[in-house]
Write a protein that holds these residues in place. Structure first.
Motif, PDB file in Angstrom:
ATOM      1  N   PHE A   1      -1.760  -1.427 -10.052  1.00  9.28           N
ATOM      2  CA  PHE A   1      -2.017  -2.644  -8.814  1.00  9.28           C
ATOM      3  C   PHE A   1      -3.164  -2.934  -8.523  1.00  9.28           C
ATOM      4  CE2 PHE A   1      -3.830  -2.173  -3.981  1.00  9.28           C
ATOM      5  CZ  PHE A   1      -3.122  -2.166  -3.416  1.00  9.28           C
TER       6      PHE A   1
ATOM      7  N   ARG B   1       2.077   7.192  -9.477  1.00  9.30           N
ATOM      8  CA  ARG B   1       0.860   6.186  -9.734  1.00  9.30           C
ATOM      9  C   ARG B   1       0.123   6.011 -11.535  1.00  9.30           C
ATOM     10  NH1 ARG B   1      -2.843  10.259  -5.580  1.00  9.30           N
ATOM     11  NH2 ARG B   1      -1.761   9.727  -4.162  1.00  9.30           N
TER      12      ARG B   1
ATOM     13  N   SER C   1       1.819   1.331  -3.057  1.00 10.97           N
ATOM     14  CA  SER C   1       0.999   1.983  -4.260  1.00 10.97           C
ATOM     15  C   SER C   1       0.538   3.486  -3.683  1.00 10.97           C
ATOM     16  CB  SER C   1      -0.060   0.913  -4.782  1.00 10.97           C
ATOM     17  OG  SER C   1      -0.270   0.769  -2.953  1.00 10.97           O
ATOM     18  N   THR C   2       1.182   4.246  -3.012  1.00 16.35           N
ATOM     19  CA  THR C   2       0.575   5.259  -2.587  1.00 16.35           C
ATOM     20  C   THR C   2      -0.762   5.582  -1.929  1.00 16.35           C
ATOM     21  OG1 THR C   2       0.149   6.508  -4.667  1.00 16.35           O
ATOM     22  CG2 THR C   2       2.697   6.441  -4.826  1.00 16.35           C
ATOM     23  N   VAL C   3      -1.491   4.138  -1.611  1.00 16.08           N
ATOM     24  CA  VAL C   3      -2.302   4.522  -1.006  1.00 16.08           C
ATOM     25  C   VAL C   3      -2.186   4.957   0.682  1.00 16.08           C
ATOM     26  CG1 VAL C   3      -4.257   3.104  -0.076  1.00 16.08           C
ATOM     27  CG2 VAL C   3      -3.033   3.049  -2.479  1.00 16.08           C
ATOM     28  N   LEU C   4      -0.863   4.418   0.862  1.00 15.23           N
ATOM     29  CA  LEU C   4      -0.605   4.904   2.962  1.00 15.23           C
ATOM     30  C   LEU C   4       0.723   5.363   2.073  1.00 15.23           C
ATOM     31  CD1 LEU C   4      -1.538   1.805   4.691  1.00 15.23           C
ATOM     32  CD2 LEU C   4      -2.590   3.331   4.428  1.00 15.23           C
ATOM     33  N   LYS C   5       1.218   6.280   3.572  1.00 13.43           N
ATOM     34  CA  LYS C   5       2.411   7.346   3.563  1.00 13.43           C
ATOM     35  C   LYS C   5       2.649   6.683   4.870  1.00 13.43           C
ATOM     36  CE  LYS C   5       2.521  11.309   1.276  1.00 13.43           C
ATOM     37  NZ  LYS C   5       4.321  11.425   0.418  1.00 13.43           N
TER      38      LYS C   5
ATOM     39  N   ARG D   1      -7.267  12.639  -4.214  1.00  6.94           N
ATOM     40  CA  ARG D   1      -8.132  12.279  -3.095  1.00  6.94           C
ATOM     41  C   ARG D   1      -9.022  13.656  -3.555  1.00  6.94           C
ATOM     42  NH1 ARG D   1      -4.610   9.689  -2.129  1.00  6.94           N
ATOM     43  NH2 ARG D   1      -4.566   8.307  -0.433  1.00  6.94           N
TER      44      ARG D   1
ATOM     45  N   GLU E   1      -9.758   1.321  -2.731  1.00 12.03           N
ATOM     46  CA  GLU E   1      -8.293   0.603  -2.769  1.00 12.03           C
ATOM     47  C   GLU E   1      -6.651   0.881  -4.282  1.00 12.03           C
ATOM     48  OE1 GLU E   1      -6.991  -2.647  -1.170  1.00 12.03           O
ATOM     49  OE2 GLU E   1      -5.328  -1.948  -0.035  1.00 12.03           O
TER      50      GLU E   1
ATOM     51  N   PRO F   1       4.070  11.129  -4.867  1.00 15.49           N
ATOM     52  CA  PRO F   1       3.254  10.136  -4.665  1.00 15.49           C
ATOM     53  C   PRO F   1       2.003  10.483  -6.520  1.00 15.49           C
ATOM     54  CG  PRO F   1       2.832  11.951  -3.770  1.00 15.49           C
ATOM     55  CD  PRO F   1       3.886  12.048  -3.818  1.00 15.49           C
ATOM     56  N   GLU F   2       1.703  11.461  -6.842  1.00 17.36           N
ATOM     57  CA  GLU F   2       0.994  11.898  -8.107  1.00 17.36           C
ATOM     58  C   GLU F   2       1.788  11.204  -9.144  1.00 17.36           C
ATOM     59  OE1 GLU F   2       1.271  14.373  -6.073  1.00 17.36           O
ATOM     60  OE2 GLU F   2      -0.869  14.788  -5.402  1.00 17.36           O
TER      61      GLU F   2
ATOM     62  N   LEU G   1      -8.018   4.921  -5.487  1.00 17.90           N
ATOM     63  CA  LEU G   1      -6.313   6.100  -4.401  1.00 17.90           C
ATOM     64  C   LEU G   1      -5.314   5.623  -4.650  1.00 17.90           C
ATOM     65  CD1 LEU G   1      -7.881   5.201  -0.567  1.00 17.90           C
ATOM     66  CD2 LEU G   1      -8.352   6.852  -2.548  1.00 17.90           C
ATOM     67  N   SER G   2      -5.497   4.486  -5.305  1.00 18.17           N
ATOM     68  CA  SER G   2      -3.593   3.899  -6.473  1.00 18.17           C
ATOM     69  C   SER G   2      -3.772   4.659  -7.848  1.00 18.17           C
ATOM     70  CB  SER G   2      -3.783   2.813  -6.406  1.00 18.17           C
ATOM     71  OG  SER G   2      -4.406   1.694  -7.516  1.00 18.17           O
ATOM     72  N   SER G   3      -4.761   5.025  -7.969  1.00 16.24           N
ATOM     73  CA  SER G   3      -5.025   5.982  -9.496  1.00 16.24           C
ATOM     74  C   SER G   3      -4.697   7.461  -9.100  1.00 16.24           C
ATOM     75  CB  SER G   3      -5.692   5.683 -10.228  1.00 16.24           C
ATOM     76  OG  SER G   3      -7.134   6.380  -9.397  1.00 16.24           O
ATOM     77  N   PRO G   4      -3.828   7.735 -10.647  1.00 14.74           N
ATOM     78  CA  PRO G   4      -3.792   8.755 -10.757  1.00 14.74           C
ATOM     79  C   PRO G   4      -4.508  10.298 -10.444  1.00 14.74           C
ATOM     80  CG  PRO G   4      -3.108   7.772 -13.417  1.00 14.74           C
ATOM     81  CD  PRO G   4      -4.606   7.101 -12.157  1.00 14.74           C
TER      82      PRO G   4
ATOM     83  N   ARG H   1       0.743  -1.121  -0.062  1.00 14.07           N
ATOM     84  CA  ARG H   1      -0.455   0.160   0.036  1.00 14.07           C
ATOM     85  C   ARG H   1       1.057   1.588  -0.445  1.00 14.07           C
ATOM     86  NH1 ARG H   1      -4.865  -1.336   4.243  1.00 14.07           N
ATOM     87  NH2 ARG H   1      -5.763  -2.195   2.549  1.00 14.07           N
TER      88      ARG H   1
ATOM     89  N   GLU I   1      -6.282   8.893   6.421  1.00 18.13           N
ATOM     90  CA  GLU I   1      -5.924   7.378   6.688  1.00 18.13           C
ATOM     91  C   GLU I   1      -6.786   6.701   7.306  1.00 18.13           C
ATOM     92  OE1 GLU I   1      -1.991   6.327   6.487  1.00 18.13           O
ATOM     93  OE2 GLU I   1      -1.273   7.209   4.801  1.00 18.13           O
TER      94      GLU I   1
ATOM     95  N   PHE J   1      -1.380  13.569   5.077  1.00 19.15           N
ATOM     96  CA  PHE J   1      -0.881  13.070   4.255  1.00 19.15           C
ATOM     97  C   PHE J   1      -0.019  14.443   4.549  1.00 19.15           C
ATOM     98  CE2 PHE J   1      -3.202   9.896   3.061  1.00 19.15           C
ATOM     99  CZ  PHE J   1      -3.527   9.148   2.182  1.00 19.15           C
TER     100      PHE J   1
END
Lengths: 256, 761
Positions: free
Chosen positions: A83, A78, A53-57, B276, B267, A74-75, B270-273, A50, B442, B754
């Motif tokens: 993922f 992605r 895949s930049t979902v978490l920091k 948020r 999830e 992170p952008e 969120l992992s796509s470009p 995660r 998160e 974040f």
């Protein structure tokens, strides 16, 4: 391609206070390589993926994916990754074609290029029958195929598979593994997490055995077999975990 | 933020929702079929009630006069009832054994006061029970008892003995609707018959019958039909639109957030470009669209059905005219729907983002409704009108503005258009920010990994103690203070305030038990360093002096703010009585020092320990001093009983919060608070002679209406400038120590947030 250094992730847990899911792990994965993260449930594999895949920091430490830092860009990361999570994670009320197209558009792909790419993927994965089928009406195997198609539609250099074969029957699982091998052959850098030893043995070039947020041992399968003098990978896994339990155990860094 | 991505997410979500049968049912199908079905049911019920025959049991029918006759050939006479209704009233004659009721009714009902001295006596109740039983056995809705013969109208000997009034008893069972309707129906008939009887009697005695009319009072409604219709719809439609826009927002919001978490697709997204904020806004626009569609469909369906049903029913509800809603009303509603839906959608989406599953999301709907409902009901109250005060209340102000627009009071609506728009825009902005924050957090997005157990939570409270309280501890303390103050205050409200001792007892009880006890107990039990938590360290003499001078200099501005608040929200009830009582109580005080001690010093010390001590220390965990100060001030305001007082107190709370954060000590806060409270008391109690004798005071305070003193404009402005200067000095002070150790922040907070770059909208 992927360089992870002292990556750490902690949460506030009601029962144990500060709970460390990842405790300073470091590893490197190269293009064309399948890197296996091996470990029991709660070892920290999903948390590591995660973060990649930049979902978490991360709480501390760094991870650089294809030249970009997870903390700083992170952008950009992605755009570099695909993922695939353990649950098929696809939208029930979309057809396979709509879903893959949606993600292609999210990755800002050119319309013509996207069309060509999708035609190629649907042909290769023999998914043309699924084009107009709603995902809710698909079998788990079909859904996982769509999920992989979605992850690779933008042709990313890095692919992350988080227990991608979990819950699949043996035929579908073999098909998924074959697809992963093909992707590695194309020069993709692949991170593959699993707790099924045979899969890892068949697929991975390098592995890291994780437990309680730490990497217990890391290297090629041959190196590790030599290091521990155990040919059977399942036995090897038990031995590594057992030794680490004997050595030390900090109560505050209990499993994920 | 890329709008192309937002549009992409929005179109996908819209398509997804259109394919969801449950959402479509709630949003479209239900309103389209609900109101017509309800209308049909109403018509059916009304029909049933009208057409159902009524059975009446008559005891002593032979006692009725022959002229004018009430009953002819075993039926109600056609003189008093239409032929159709005559058939619906079925009479049952009395049997031979019914004579027993005469004696019972004569004894207990005809003159009950003479019997026992009470209206409700056991005998009368016994007769009621007996009759109820008889009515049930005979399957009748009403019983009419005529215990004594009633003579026909005849000439009366005015010099003779006065005749007793003839009585007829009508017994009905109010627990049964059918019986109540029968009683209403019969009452009309009996009134007509009685009127004829009286007219005949008057005629027999050569008195002109028109005399009983006395003065004829005629009423007339000057409102035109459209106006009446608008008045009715202006109350109903905004409420319907509000309720449905919230309901219509909630179900898609749950599906778009909690549902997506459940399916595991969140999830992937969120992992796509997509950022948020883009995801949040895309989803928000979808929810807004569905909220508006639900509200509009409900509004049109209700208006259409209402028009159809009420035209079929003779008199409408409560005799009110219900025509079609004027087109202008519908137009204004559509315009107002945009901000309403935006606000409710954002709130619903933020709440849904917090839910771990769709099921958990459903639980949040009721509290959300409960919070919104009072804001929606206030404008429906007859006394509610659009003014500056109400226009500043979120939702209610907008509803009242809408009401004014629908009723055609455009001048009034225009006057308060700006404040309503301002408040609504601010609320929408805050709600949207909240949604984006939720999507950036998160801890909110991955709450699924948590397992909540009460015992573990309680254990963690004691095991995980730090030198300063946690954010949760601070909230807990606020809630404890609010609840305790409410109960102690409510209990104290029953005690009559007669002397200064009473006032002292109640004030100290509320302060000690309601404010000091929770904060002190929590500081001792939940933290390892109560001294640091309560900020009990001493301050330098310049800081103490600066706090006192700033309190003096800010006081005029705060008094001006109090007057402004009092003008916007005038206190309800007669304040002059309260003022009189206050003077009496203060008069019984042993001296002014005692008043100062109880009303100024005690609240200052105790409230500072709680709000700037424990609570602010906990809120400082937010790592943003302004957020901490504002939150603590908000609760400080809420802890005061009246809204007028709360608003001003919250402002004072901000000043005190700044002092506390900048000096890390509550001693200057206490000095400021004591000075502020003392000045307020002095201003309300100062003798006019004292002011007249002092030229300095005359330049600072004056009495414009001879009723109490207030600061002069010059003094207010000049002193506010000095106060701002001192405040700037406080803000420049170097904060002596961080709110929490750096390592602790790293552990507890950094891992759930974040980077600013990523969280930016």
């Amino acid at each position: 391609m992927i360089h992870v250094r002292r990556l750490r992730k902690s949460y506030q847990d009601l029962q144990t206070g500060t709970f460390t899911a990842l405790d300073g792990i470091s590893f490197d994965a190269m293009p064309g390589q399948i890197y296996g993260l091996l470990g029991p449930n709660g070892a920290g594999k999903t948390t590591a993926l995660r973060i990649l895949s930049t979902v978490l920091k991360p709480t501390s430490g760094t991870a650089v994916v294809n030249g970009f830092d997870v903390n700083k860009s992170p952008e950009k990361i992605r755009h570099q990754i695909g993922f695939v999570s353990c649950n098929t994670a696809i939208y029930d009320r979309m057809t396979a074609w709509e879903l893959v197209r949606y993600f292609g558009q999210l990755y800002e792909m050119n319309e013509d290029k996207l069309q060509m790419r999708m035609e190629g993927i649907f042909e290769r994965f023999q998914m043309n029958d699924l084009r107009n089928l709603l995902c809710s009406k698909m079998s788990t195997g079909m859904m996982q195929k769509v999920s992989i198609a979605r992850a690779i539609v933008h042709d990313p250099p890095v692919l992350i598979f988080d227990e991608a074969t979990s819950g699949l029957d043996i035929l579908v699982a073999r098909e998924v593994l074959r697809t992963i091998e093909q992707l590695a052959d194309q020069g993709k850098c692949i991170i593959f997490s699993s707790h099924i030893m045979t899969e890892v043995q068949r697929l991975c070039d390098r592995i890291a055995i994780m437990s309680h947020g730490k990497i217990l041992t890391e290297g090629t399968i041959e190196d590790i077999v030599e290091r521990y003098g155990e040919r059977d990978i399942e036995e090897l896994f038990y031995q590594v975990i057992r030794e680490s339990s004997k050595e030390k155990r900090k109560p505050s860094t209990a499993g994920a | 933020m890329k709008w192309s991505t937002v549009k992409l997410i929005f179109s996908r979500e819209m398509r997804d929702q259109f394919r969801d049968r449950r959402t479509l049912f709630t949003v479209a199908i239900m309103p389209l079929i609900l109101y017509p079905l309800m209308g049909m049911a109403m018509l059916q019920v009304a029909q049933f009630m009208r057409e159902h025959p009524t059975d009446i049991w008559i005891v002593g029918g032979e006692n009725l006069p022959s002229s004018p006759s009430l009953i002819e050939d075993g039926e109600i006479s056609r003189n008093w009832v239409t032929e159709k209704n005559q058939k619906l009233l079925r009479l049952q004659g009395s049997g031979e054994d019914d004579a027993q009721f005469f004696s019972l009714i004569k004894e207990f009902k005809e003159n009950p006061e003479a019997n026992t001295g009470r209206t409700e006596n056991p005998g009368s109740q016994l007769v009621d029970r007996l009759l109820e039983k008889q009515m049930q056995d005979r399957k009748v809705d009403l019983a009419i008892v005529i215990p004594n013969p009633i003579g026909s109208p005849s000439a009366i000997d005015f010099n003779g003995p006065q005749a007793a009034t003839s009585k007829i008893f009508v017994f009905h069972n109010s627990a049964e609707d059918k019986s109540k309707i029968a009683a209403d129906r019969l009452r009309v008939i009996l009134d007509r018959w009685k009127h004829a009887y009286v007219e005949n009697t008057l005629g027999e005695n050569s008195v002109p019958p028109w005399l009983i009319q006395g003065i004829e009072i005629n009423g007339a409604d000057v409102a035109d039909k459209q106006g009446k219709s608008a008045a009715m719809w202006s109350k109903i439609l905004p409420f319907v639109v509000m309720v449905w826009s919230l309901t219509g927002a909630f179900y898609p919001a749950i599906d778009l957030c909690a549902g997506e978490k459940e399916r595991g697709t969140f999830e992937t997204l969120l992992s796509s470009p997509a950022k948020r904020s883009e995801i949040a806004i895309g989803k928000l626009l979808t929810v807004i669209s569905f909220s508006m569609a639900t509200a509009l469909l409900n509004m049109f369906s209700m208006a259409f059905t209402g028009l159809f049903v009420y035209s079929r029913m003779t008199a409408g509800i409560g005799g009110m005219e219900m025509g079609a809603p004027p087109m202008a009303s519908l137009m204004w509603l559509v315009v107002a729907l945009v901000p309403i839906s935006a606000l409710f959608s954002a709130v619903a989406l933020a709440a849904a983002a917090f839910a771990r599953s769709s099921k958990e999301g459903q639980y949040y709907l009721v509290p959300l409704m409960m919070i919104s409902m009072p804001l929606m009901i206030i404008p429906m109250l007859p006394a509610a009108k659009l003014d500056l005060g109400t226009s500043l209340i979120p939702v209610s102000g907008l509803m009242l503005l809408l009401r004014s627009l629908i009723e055609g009071h455009y001048a009034q609506a225009l006057q308060f258009f700006a404040p309503v728009c301002c408040v609504t825009t601010i609320c929408c902005w805050v709600a949207v920010r909240w949604v984006v924050y939720q999507f950036n957090s998160e801890t909110v997005l991955f709450r699924a990994s948590e397992r909540f157990a009460v015992s573990a939570w309680v254990k963690s409270i004691f095991n995980q103690r730090h030198d300063i309280p946690s954010l949760g501890n601070a909230f807990l303390c606020c809630i404890a203070i609010l609840v305790l103050k409410f109960f102690i205050g409510t209990a104290a409200a029953g005690i009559a305030l007669e002397s200064f001792i009473d006032l002292t007892t109640i004030t100290l009880a509320v302060l000690l038990a309601g404010v000091l006890a929770p904060s002190l107990i929590m500081a001792l039990m939940l933290t390892t360093n109560a001294w640091k938590t309560l900020k009990l360290s001493l301050c330098s003499i310049p800081v103490a002096c600066a706090a006192a001078i700033m309190a003096i200099c800010f006081h005029p501005a705060l008094m001006a703010l109090t007057s402004l608040v009092m003008t916007i929200y005038p206190p309800i009830g007669d304040m002059s009585q309260v003022g009189g009582m206050f003077d009496t109580i203060m008069g019984s005080a042993p001296g002014f020092w005692a008043i100062l001690l109880v009303m100024a010093v005690a609240p200052a010390i105790i409230e500072e320990l709680a709000f700037r001590g424990f609570i602010l220390s906990g809120f400082e965990r937010l790592r943003n001093k302004w957020q901490a100060i504002l939150l603590a001030s908000l609760f400080f305001g809420m802890a005061h009983s009246f809204i007028q007082q709360s608003i001003v107190t919250a402002f004072v709370g901000v000043i005190l919060g700044i002092i506390a954060v900048q000096t890390r000590s509550i001693i200057p806060c206490m000095i400021y608070h004591v000075t502020h409270n003392s000045l307020t008391l002095i201003l309300s109690m100062i003798a006019p002679s004292r002011v007249e004798s002092s030229p300095v005071l005359q330049n600072i305070i004056h009495s414009p209406d001879g009723n109490g003193f207030e600061y002069t404009t010059f003094a207010t402005v000049a002193m506010a400038v000095i106060a701002c200067g001192i405040m700037a000095w406080f803000l420049k002070l170097e904060v002596q120590e961080p709110a929490a150790p750096a390592a602790e922040i790293d552990e507890n907070i950094k891992d759930v947030e974040f980077t600013p770059a990523e969280s930016a909208v």
